[in-house]
Design an enzyme around this catalytic site. Sequence first.
Site, PDB file in Angstrom:
ATOM      1  N   HIS A 101     -14.492 -37.371  13.575  1.00 19.99           N
ATOM      2  CA  HIS A 101     -14.820 -38.792  13.505  1.00 19.99           C
ATOM      3  C   HIS A 101     -14.101 -39.403  12.311  1.00 19.99           C
ATOM      4  O   HIS A 101     -14.175 -38.876  11.190  1.00 19.99           O
ATOM      5  CB  HIS A 101     -16.326 -38.993  13.350  1.00 19.99           C
ATOM      6  CG  HIS A 101     -16.709 -40.412  13.004  1.00 19.99           C
ATOM      7  ND1 HIS A 101     -17.338 -40.757  11.831  1.00 19.99           N
ATOM      8  CD2 HIS A 101     -16.519 -41.581  13.686  1.00 19.99           C
ATOM      9  CE1 HIS A 101     -17.528 -42.064  11.806  1.00 19.99           C
ATOM     10  NE2 HIS A 101     -17.041 -42.584  12.910  1.00 19.99           N
ATOM     11  N   SER A 102     -13.384 -40.504  12.514  1.00 21.48           N
ATOM     12  CA  SER A 102     -12.784 -41.275  11.419  1.00 21.48           C
ATOM     13  C   SER A 102     -11.856 -40.391  10.580  1.00 21.48           C
ATOM     14  O   SER A 102     -10.858 -39.891  11.101  1.00 21.48           O
ATOM     15  CB  SER A 102     -13.897 -41.921  10.590  1.00 21.48           C
ATOM     16  OG  SER A 102     -13.407 -42.944   9.767  1.00 21.48           O
ATOM     17  N   LEU A 103     -12.161 -40.179   9.298  1.00 16.91           N
ATOM     18  CA  LEU A 103     -11.351 -39.279   8.479  1.00 16.91           C
ATOM     19  C   LEU A 103     -11.235 -37.916   9.145  1.00 16.91           C
ATOM     20  O   LEU A 103     -10.159 -37.300   9.148  1.00 16.91           O
ATOM     21  CB  LEU A 103     -11.967 -39.131   7.086  1.00 16.91           C
ATOM     22  CG  LEU A 103     -11.393 -38.018   6.195  1.00 16.91           C
ATOM     23  CD1 LEU A 103      -9.927 -38.259   5.876  1.00 16.91           C
ATOM     24  CD2 LEU A 103     -12.212 -37.864   4.919  1.00 16.91           C
ATOM     25  N   HIS A 260     -18.392 -48.297  14.614  1.00 17.52           N
ATOM     26  CA  HIS A 260     -17.580 -47.168  14.153  1.00 17.52           C
ATOM     27  C   HIS A 260     -18.353 -45.853  14.215  1.00 17.52           C
ATOM     28  O   HIS A 260     -17.770 -44.803  14.481  1.00 17.52           O
ATOM     29  CB  HIS A 260     -17.115 -47.464  12.726  1.00 17.52           C
ATOM     30  CG  HIS A 260     -16.216 -46.424  12.140  1.00 17.52           C
ATOM     31  ND1 HIS A 260     -15.007 -46.083  12.714  1.00 17.52           N
ATOM     32  CD2 HIS A 260     -16.346 -45.651  11.022  1.00 17.52           C
ATOM     33  CE1 HIS A 260     -14.423 -45.150  11.974  1.00 17.52           C
ATOM     34  NE2 HIS A 260     -15.212 -44.875  10.958  1.00 17.52           N
TER      35      HIS A 260
END
Length: 284
Positions: A101-103, A260
Amino acid sequence: MNTRVEEVRIDLGHIELAAHLYGPEHGQPVIALHGWLDNANSFARLAPQLQGLRIVALDLAGHGHSGHRPPGTGYSLPDYVQDVLQVARQLGWQRFSLLGHSLGAIIAVLLAGAVPDKVTRLALIDGLLPLTDEATDAPARLGEALLAQLALADKKKPVYGDCERAVLARMSGRLAVSREAAELLAQRGLMPVPGGYTWRSDSRLTLPTPVRFTLPQAMAFVRRLSCPGLLVVAEGGLLAPRLEQLDGLPLEVCQLPGGHHLHLDDEVGACAVAHCFNRLFADS
């Protein structure tokens, strides 16, 4: 649905990482990587809904219950990639899938692009490329990071009088989350200090990045992906405004309602993400 969660620690020699372990012992091996300033509880709603997987959800270095990097070092993307490879080696996994997820999604893409023979599946949530710079921006970028590092000693972490105040602060952060998501992240992310509570995360994680890839460099990792992959784009997330730029990439893209942290904010979002990823992992 397997809801049993085991707490494990993985000694890499240079650092010890904490993790949550989900799923059947002989399930498909998956390493799960959370986003910036989050922790392994990022997957607390999603992981139990993923079928037939042996998931190791890490606290990345400097996050949650994992160790902080030694003084004088930092948190570069290649260092995170190396950590993940060493985790897989410690587990005896020659090949494995990545859930990010994300990073964590960015780390997963870099690893899969750098050593494609190691990665069997890529399951990405609202993250793909690292932030990039023009080549001419490199000197100013490094200068900003060096000065911020010098100033770090004079900065103090925020202290919250009780856990509720910390949860409210996390809810209204730059990447806002639901109350339930904030509470899950706080369970693993807070620690008691004189006067109340503060976050366990290393203060150096908030420093500017000293060196960024250029866009062509970042895209080279994506172009080199060779395993099946699926990118979930949150309609209210970071990637949705750039959805047209994802055309032609070697990944399936699925757009879902939510923000997000859609996989953590509520059960509806977690179920929707799980439905996408169960299909990806079933095609093996």
